[in-house]
Scaffold this active site. Sequence first.
Site, PDB file in Angstrom:
ATOM      1  N   CYS A 121       0.930  -1.357   0.022  1.00 62.53           N
ATOM      2  CA  CYS A 121       0.025  -0.090  -0.047  1.00 62.53           C
ATOM      3  C   CYS A 121       0.824   1.156  -0.142  1.00 62.53           C
ATOM      4  O   CYS A 121       1.945   1.101   0.465  1.00 62.53           O
ATOM      5  CB  CYS A 121      -0.904  -0.092   1.071  1.00 62.53           C
ATOM      6  SG  CYS A 121      -2.044   1.416   1.195  1.00 62.53           S
ATOM      7  N   HIS A 170      -9.228  -3.963  -1.649  1.00 66.23           N
ATOM      8  CA  HIS A 170      -8.125  -3.089  -0.821  1.00 66.23           C
ATOM      9  C   HIS A 170      -8.150  -1.391  -0.952  1.00 66.23           C
ATOM     10  O   HIS A 170      -8.448  -0.798  -0.079  1.00 66.23           O
ATOM     11  CB  HIS A 170      -6.742  -3.201  -1.627  1.00 66.23           C
ATOM     12  CG  HIS A 170      -5.514  -2.517  -0.999  1.00 66.23           C
ATOM     13  ND1 HIS A 170      -4.757  -3.148  -0.338  1.00 66.23           N
ATOM     14  CD2 HIS A 170      -5.374  -1.232  -0.896  1.00 66.23           C
ATOM     15  CE1 HIS A 170      -3.641  -2.085   0.265  1.00 66.23           C
ATOM     16  NE2 HIS A 170      -4.321  -0.953  -0.390  1.00 66.23           N
ATOM     17  N   GLU A 171      -8.850  -0.980  -2.284  1.00 63.14           N
ATOM     18  CA  GLU A 171      -9.132   0.308  -2.476  1.00 63.14           C
ATOM     19  C   GLU A 171     -10.355   0.918  -1.771  1.00 63.14           C
ATOM     20  O   GLU A 171     -10.459   1.754  -0.905  1.00 63.14           O
ATOM     21  CB  GLU A 171      -9.134   0.779  -3.840  1.00 63.14           C
ATOM     22  CG  GLU A 171      -8.046   0.510  -4.430  1.00 63.14           C
ATOM     23  CD  GLU A 171      -6.665   1.035  -3.940  1.00 63.14           C
ATOM     24  OE1 GLU A 171      -6.735   2.031  -3.312  1.00 63.14           O
ATOM     25  OE2 GLU A 171      -5.449   0.390  -4.392  1.00 63.14           O
ATOM     26  N   HIS A 174      -9.853   1.547   1.940  1.00 59.72           N
ATOM     27  CA  HIS A 174      -9.693   2.923   2.432  1.00 59.72           C
ATOM     28  C   HIS A 174     -10.776   3.636   2.504  1.00 59.72           C
ATOM     29  O   HIS A 174     -10.641   4.845   3.375  1.00 59.72           O
ATOM     30  CB  HIS A 174      -8.830   3.426   1.238  1.00 59.72           C
ATOM     31  CG  HIS A 174      -7.346   2.793   1.299  1.00 59.72           C
ATOM     32  ND1 HIS A 174      -6.332   2.927   2.092  1.00 59.72           N
ATOM     33  CD2 HIS A 174      -6.539   1.914   0.307  1.00 59.72           C
ATOM     34  CE1 HIS A 174      -5.118   2.635   1.948  1.00 59.72           C
ATOM     35  NE2 HIS A 174      -5.346   2.076   0.656  1.00 59.72           N
TER      36      HIS A 174
END
Length: 169
Positions: free
Chosen positions: A92, A134-135, A138
């Site tokens: 990341c 994953h994104e 965030h």
Amino acid sequence: MGDPQLLRVAETVVPVPNPGLAALLVDMRETMAALSGAGLAAPQIGVPWRVVIFGVQFSPRYPEAEPVPETTLINPVITPLDTVLEDGWEGCLSVPGMRGLVPRYARIRYQGVDERGTPIDREVSGFHARVVQHEVDHLDGVLYPTRIRDLRHFGFSDALFPGQEFADD
Ligand code: NI
């Protein structure tokens, strides 16, 4: 990692009309390209909006990874398509120089809109599904290290994978 801005839940965005959105996307695309990332979420550059970008062309840095189309995804919603979780290595841009083994849903549907407000609705698997999860994490203030099941599988990229070069994502 450690910046409280990365731990907030980001806000839903009105994509059209939104004069700030085009400028944000320019910044995000430049940042992702400069850092050779696979994706980037707005909170990573300090903007608490539900906006992510991602995309991977075939790269020797991700030899195992199928290409992922260049995508701008706003207000994303993820629906797992089965209960199977797969472990895979992630990095990341907000946790530079490190990798961790992270469980993710192997198959997902994701929905949202692009910057013109056009709907996006895809069913994907594998690396593509991993990048999106994953994104979107965030946007909910979740960084991948908190998902690692065994912290022995978390460390510095050059110690875990000596001699290999990594882009962070
Ligand atoms: Ni990240």
